[in-house]
Design a protein around this motif. Structure first.
Motif, mmCIF file in Angstrom:
data_model
loop_
_atom_site.group_PDB
_atom_site.id
_atom_site.type_symbol
_atom_site.label_atom_id
_atom_site.label_comp_id
_atom_site.label_asym_id
_atom_site.label_seq_id
_atom_site.Cartn_x
_atom_site.Cartn_y
_atom_site.Cartn_z
ATOM 1 N N GLY A 1 105.630 -64.477 91.759
ATOM 2 C CA GLY A 1 106.446 -63.414 92.346
ATOM 3 C C GLY A 1 105.988 -62.012 92.022
ATOM 4 O O GLY A 1 106.569 -61.039 92.518
ATOM 5 N N THR A 2 104.937 -61.869 91.211
ATOM 6 C CA THR A 2 104.529 -60.541 90.757
ATOM 7 C C THR A 2 104.201 -59.611 91.911
ATOM 8 O O THR A 2 104.628 -58.449 91.933
ATOM 9 C CB THR A 2 103.307 -60.647 89.819
ATOM 10 O OG1 THR A 2 103.666 -61.411 88.669
ATOM 11 C CG2 THR A 2 102.850 -59.262 89.373
ATOM 12 N N ARG B 1 105.332 -59.404 94.708
ATOM 13 C CA ARG B 1 106.485 -59.053 95.536
ATOM 14 C C ARG B 1 107.539 -58.302 94.728
ATOM 15 O O ARG B 1 108.696 -58.229 95.131
ATOM 16 C CB ARG B 1 107.130 -60.307 96.154
ATOM 17 C CG ARG B 1 106.171 -61.172 96.942
ATOM 18 C CD ARG B 1 105.558 -60.434 98.109
ATOM 19 N NE ARG B 1 106.546 -60.007 99.092
ATOM 20 C CZ ARG B 1 106.279 -59.238 100.134
ATOM 21 N NH1 ARG B 1 105.051 -58.776 100.309
ATOM 22 N NH2 ARG B 1 107.227 -58.904 100.986
ATOM 23 N N ARG B 2 107.105 -57.742 93.581
ATOM 24 C CA ARG B 2 108.041 -56.970 92.759
ATOM 25 C C ARG B 2 107.567 -55.525 92.639
ATOM 26 O O ARG B 2 106.383 -55.271 92.368
ATOM 27 C CB ARG B 2 108.179 -57.578 91.352
ATOM 28 C CG ARG B 2 108.938 -58.892 91.313
ATOM 29 C CD ARG B 2 109.369 -59.241 89.894
ATOM 30 N NE ARG B 2 108.243 -59.577 89.053
ATOM 31 C CZ ARG B 2 107.805 -60.812 88.831
ATOM 32 N NH1 ARG B 2 108.415 -61.842 89.399
ATOM 33 N NH2 ARG B 2 106.771 -61.030 88.038
ATOM 34 N N CYS C 1 108.895 -51.587 91.060
ATOM 35 C CA CYS C 1 109.858 -50.766 90.323
ATOM 36 C C CYS C 1 109.903 -49.373 90.948
ATOM 37 O O CYS C 1 108.869 -48.716 91.094
ATOM 38 C CB CYS C 1 109.465 -50.664 88.851
ATOM 39 S SG CYS C 1 110.451 -49.487 87.901
ATOM 40 N N SER D 1 113.031 -53.436 100.256
ATOM 41 C CA SER D 1 113.916 -54.606 100.336
ATOM 42 C C SER D 1 113.802 -55.299 101.685
ATOM 43 O O SER D 1 113.738 -56.534 101.768
ATOM 44 C CB SER D 1 115.359 -54.166 100.079
ATOM 45 O OG SER D 1 116.267 -55.209 100.325
ATOM 46 N N TYR E 1 110.498 -57.364 99.289
ATOM 47 C CA TYR E 1 110.161 -57.088 97.893
ATOM 48 C C TYR E 1 111.415 -57.154 97.028
ATOM 49 O O TYR E 1 112.501 -56.743 97.457
ATOM 50 C CB TYR E 1 109.519 -55.705 97.749
ATOM 51 C CG TYR E 1 108.110 -55.627 98.269
ATOM 52 C CD1 TYR E 1 107.021 -55.889 97.438
ATOM 53 C CD2 TYR E 1 107.854 -55.286 99.598
ATOM 54 C CE1 TYR E 1 105.715 -55.820 97.912
ATOM 55 C CE2 TYR E 1 106.552 -55.213 100.088
ATOM 56 C CZ TYR E 1 105.494 -55.483 99.236
ATOM 57 O OH TYR E 1 104.208 -55.413 99.717
ATOM 58 N N ASP E 2 111.250 -57.658 95.805
ATOM 59 C CA ASP E 2 112.303 -57.559 94.799
ATOM 60 C C ASP E 2 112.140 -56.212 94.111
ATOM 61 O O ASP E 2 111.089 -55.937 93.513
ATOM 62 C CB ASP E 2 112.184 -58.686 93.769
ATOM 63 C CG ASP E 2 112.622 -60.026 94.337
ATOM 64 O OD1 ASP E 2 113.645 -60.060 95.030
ATOM 65 O OD2 ASP E 2 111.922 -61.024 94.096
ATOM 66 N N THR F 1 113.322 -53.262 91.445
ATOM 67 C CA THR F 1 114.064 -52.813 90.270
ATOM 68 C C THR F 1 114.179 -51.298 90.368
ATOM 69 O O THR F 1 113.179 -50.581 90.328
ATOM 70 C CB THR F 1 113.334 -53.207 88.974
ATOM 71 O OG1 THR F 1 113.146 -54.621 88.941
ATOM 72 C CG2 THR F 1 114.159 -52.782 87.764
ATOM 73 N N ASN G 1 118.201 -58.344 96.765
ATOM 74 C CA ASN G 1 116.900 -58.220 96.099
ATOM 75 C C ASN G 1 116.666 -56.816 95.534
ATOM 76 O O ASN G 1 115.539 -56.429 95.259
ATOM 77 C CB ASN G 1 115.753 -58.606 97.038
ATOM 78 C CG ASN G 1 115.755 -57.810 98.336
ATOM 79 O OD1 ASN G 1 116.719 -57.118 98.652
ATOM 80 N ND2 ASN G 1 114.675 -57.910 99.083
ATOM 81 N N LYS H 1 110.230 -57.671 84.113
ATOM 82 C CA LYS H 1 109.173 -58.534 84.620
ATOM 83 C C LYS H 1 108.016 -57.689 85.133
ATOM 84 O O LYS H 1 108.207 -56.538 85.536
ATOM 85 C CB LYS H 1 109.701 -59.421 85.748
ATOM 86 C CG LYS H 1 110.649 -60.517 85.292
ATOM 87 C CD LYS H 1 111.065 -61.384 86.478
ATOM 88 C CE LYS H 1 111.981 -62.518 86.044
ATOM 89 N NZ LYS H 1 112.381 -63.355 87.215
ATOM 90 N N GLN I 1 105.591 -55.878 87.327
ATOM 91 C CA GLN I 1 105.734 -55.337 88.683
ATOM 92 C C GLN I 1 104.343 -55.109 89.288
ATOM 93 O O GLN I 1 103.412 -54.713 88.587
ATOM 94 C CB GLN I 1 106.477 -54.001 88.642
ATOM 95 C CG GLN I 1 107.761 -54.015 87.838
ATOM 96 C CD GLN I 1 108.893 -54.742 88.523
ATOM 97 O OE1 GLN I 1 109.224 -54.458 89.669
ATOM 98 N NE2 GLN I 1 109.493 -55.700 87.828
#
Length: 481
Positions: free
Chosen positions: A50-51, A53-54, A56, A77, A81-82, A84, A102, A142, A144
């Motif tokens: 999942g990296t 797709r993350r 920050c 979103s 993408y997830d 933060t 997300n 996590k 990013q």
């Protein structure tokens, strides 16, 4: 003598043995620490499915008052993408941000620094604590794929985010809204040591980002010429929530505001009547009152780059026009927002002797602000860029609502406000007062220049934020490493 030499030899040998043991022990400790550090760094950089797709999104400011960053988050979103979202949580973000499964908001505390002693001590302690706070947040989350930072404010955010990205192998993106050191200049002066330090800081760390976004072509050219930074211009565009407000929604908002702000109340005791609108209880129809005042709106962060005394002086002159017999409508002027100079200007407002102009300074929920913009007759912008290179987001939102704007002149404003096409540009209070008089002389008729500006805005809305973002930002995120 021989026995003495032997003793010295044995004593020296013992010392050498102890020293060798200490060195060996220290070496072992450093090896262990090195191994632990290597394992820690490897853990920080460990990628999973999942990296990529993350992302920050980081702002050292109030998330609820950072519309462009909220739009970035929503666009990320929508593309799966997830996100933060890190920042202060002083005011509520828009519902669309809160509703996204997300999008994960990580609030951080606003650091004030030591309240006693010289300002320099306050500033140093504030920056130090913020560094530690950001390091803690960014290193514990996590991994990013990208860290997207709003600048300004960028001290200490740029340095900390860059350092974490180097440690963790993330890509660092700066979205340049302005230059932080130019904002500091407004209160401290150009030659102040802190301003010089902030300028050096931005010039040093800014070019270390992997990608850069900016808000105008003028800033893009300046970044390239004076900073050696290649940036992509991402013009602000109004989100879909900014549009002309249907009459029924206008009335519902006016009714809600009338409960708190007397400027919206009507002298008519009939049910659901406001100073602007009324609802006929017999057929539930809503109409605007023919004798209603014009609704003038401005929004602000109440900071040094906006001189609201200009607007207040213009409103006093407008009051004088009416007292001298000019056929002009009454005005309700709404100035929304929070900020450090709000109380200063509220005292100025309270001291005014106005009969035909009413002023209120509400703080609106994120959902109500676009509804009020879409209900207004005319917008005013007093944003005077500290760098001369950024554009006011509030005008973008007003244009999304097809609301004509009167804006104070500064370099590069022409990239947004077209004089005599979608609004007017003024340089001082007397000119603003004359423009108010000219545009409102035929109110509420839509046949004059005010109506012409609104029709021009309806036919020239341009590309949406989503289309603009997809073309300019998405390719940076999906580009191969």
């Amino acid at each position: 003598l021989n026995e003495c030499n032997v003793s010295i030899f044995l004593f020296g040998s013992a010392r050498l043995s102890v020293l060798a043991g200490l060195i060996a022990g220290l070496f072992a400790v450093f090896c262990v620490l090195g191994a632990l550090l290597s394992l820690w760094l490897r853990g920080l950089r460990r990628r999973d499915a999942g990296t990529e797709r993350r992302v920050c999104a980081l702002v050292l400011g109030d998330i609820g008052r950072s519309p462009r960053m909220q739009y970035h988050v929503l666009s990320l979103s929508k593309h799966g993408y997830d996100v933060t979202f890190v920042g202060f949580l002083d005011s509520k973000p828009h519902q669309d941000v809160l509703r996204r499964d997300n999008v994960h908001i990580v609030p951080i505390a606003e650091v004030k620094g030591v309240a006693v002693g010289p300002k320099l001590v306050t500033y140093v302690t504030k920056v130090t604590v913020q560094c530690l706070q950001l390091l803690s947040v960014l290193l514990r989350m996590k991994l990013q794929s990208h860290v997207l930072l709003q600048n300004p404010p960028g001290l200490p955010g740029i340095a900390v985010a860059w350092f974490v990205c180097v440690l963790r192998g993330s890509r660092f993106v700066i979205d340049w809204h302005n230059y932080g050191f130019t904002i500091m200049t407004l209160s401290l002066g150009r030659r102040h040591p802190l301003v010089r330090l902030a300028e050096w800081y931005e010039h040093f760390f800014g070019p270390l980002a992997d990608h850069n976004l900016c808000v105008t072509d003028a800033m893009k050219n300046d970044l390239q010429k004076n900073w050696g930074i290649g940036a992509t211009t991402l013009y602000d565009r109004p989100a879909s929530i900014f549009r002309e407000t249907p009459l029924r929604l206008q009335h519902e908002l006016f009714v809600r505001l009338a409960h708190t702000y007397p400027q919206f109340k009507s002298d008519d005791v009939a049910a659901e009547t406001t100073i602007f609108s009324l609802r006929d209880v017999t057929d539930d129809s809503v109409t605007l009152r023919s004798e209603r005042p014009a609704l003038l709106i401005s929004s602000t962060s109440w900071t040094e780059d906006e001189d609201f005394s200009v607007l207040l002086e213009a409103l006093e002159e407008y009051e004088g026009f009416i007292r001298d017999g000019a056929s002009l409508p009454r005005l309700v002027c709404v100035i929304t927002g929070k900020g450090p100079q709000k109380e200063h200007y509220r005292k100025m407002i309270d001291s005014l002797n106005l009969e035909h102009v009413q002023i209120c300074t509400p703080w609106l929920e994120a959902e109500d602000y676009p509804v009020l913009l879409g209900s207004a007759d005319l917008g005013v912008c007093l944003h005077k860029s500290s760098s001369g290179l950024d554009l006011p987001m509030k005008v973008v939102d007003m244009f999304g609502c097809c609301l004509p704007v009167l804006a104070v002149h500064f370099h590069c404003l022409h990239e947004l406000v077209k004089h005599e096409e979608n609004g007017l540009i003024f340089r001082d209070a007397p000119e603003l007062a004359e423009q108010l008089k000219s545009l409102l002389s035929e109110f509420p008729s839509s046949a004059g220049r005010l109506g012409s500006f609104r029709r021009n805005l309806r036919t020239s809305r341009g590309r949406s934020w989503d289309d603009n973002w997809d073309q300019n930002v998405l390719p940076l995120l999906v580009a191969p490493r």
